[in-house]
Design an enzyme around this catalytic site. Structure first.
Site, PDB file in Angstrom:
ATOM      1  N   TYR A  95     -42.541  -1.145-147.033  1.00  0.00           N
ATOM      2  CA  TYR A  95     -43.293  -2.096-146.217  1.00  0.00           C
ATOM      3  C   TYR A  95     -43.743  -1.414-144.926  1.00  0.00           C
ATOM      4  O   TYR A  95     -44.907  -1.507-144.529  1.00  0.00           O
ATOM      5  CB  TYR A  95     -42.442  -3.336-145.905  1.00  0.00           C
ATOM      6  CG  TYR A  95     -43.195  -4.371-145.112  1.00  0.00           C
ATOM      7  CD1 TYR A  95     -43.895  -5.386-145.749  1.00  0.00           C
ATOM      8  CD2 TYR A  95     -43.233  -4.316-143.722  1.00  0.00           C
ATOM      9  CE1 TYR A  95     -44.618  -6.329-145.022  1.00  0.00           C
ATOM     10  CE2 TYR A  95     -43.956  -5.244-142.990  1.00  0.00           C
ATOM     11  CZ  TYR A  95     -44.639  -6.246-143.643  1.00  0.00           C
ATOM     12  OH  TYR A  95     -45.362  -7.165-142.915  1.00  0.00           O
ATOM     13  N   HIS A 136     -47.694  -0.101-143.428  1.00  0.00           N
ATOM     14  CA  HIS A 136     -48.223  -0.582-142.154  1.00  0.00           C
ATOM     15  C   HIS A 136     -48.394   0.544-141.135  1.00  0.00           C
ATOM     16  O   HIS A 136     -48.695   0.270-139.970  1.00  0.00           O
ATOM     17  CB  HIS A 136     -47.313  -1.678-141.590  1.00  0.00           C
ATOM     18  CG  HIS A 136     -47.494  -2.990-142.278  1.00  0.00           C
ATOM     19  ND1 HIS A 136     -46.936  -3.260-143.502  1.00  0.00           N
ATOM     20  CD2 HIS A 136     -48.204  -4.092-141.921  1.00  0.00           C
ATOM     21  CE1 HIS A 136     -47.279  -4.491-143.864  1.00  0.00           C
ATOM     22  NE2 HIS A 136     -48.050  -5.013-142.926  1.00  0.00           N
TER      23      HIS A 136
END
EC number: 5.1.3.32
Length: 104
Positions: free
Chosen positions: A18, A22
């Protein structure tokens, strides 16, 4: 500006992935967010609870909600669905939070 906060979850085995996705987000997604009036957007990870806490300042609810209908947002949701709980339309499962205190 309108301040918003919301929570999402990340799969227990997907914290690193994750974060990697990002760092950074796609430039075209960043452009869409800015073009739709999003400012000071931040996402925080609570690893112990697999919880994501997000804050953003927006210029209008209508412009913010319109982001979801853009092609790049739809592609981003599809890209992220394997690392976090998602709705049938691929949007992340999220809950908006009520502001109870703010100090400027």
């Amino acid at each position: 500006m309108i301040r918003k906060a919301f929570v999402m979850q990340v799969n227990p085995d997907s914290h690193d992935e994750y974060e990697r996705r990002h760092t950074p987000i796609w430039p075209e997604l960043e452009s869409v967010l800015k073009d739709h009036g999003a400012h000071h957007y931040a996402i925080y990870l609570d690893k112990a609870r697999n919880l994501l806490f997000a804050t953003v300042e927006i210029e209008s609810e209508e412009r913010w909600n319109a982001v979801a209908h853009t092609d790049v947002c739809q592609r981003w949701w599809k890209h992220m669905r394997d690392v976090m709980p998602s709705n049938p339309d691929n949007s992340p499962v999220s809950a908006e939070l009520k502001e109870v205190f703010y100090l400027d």
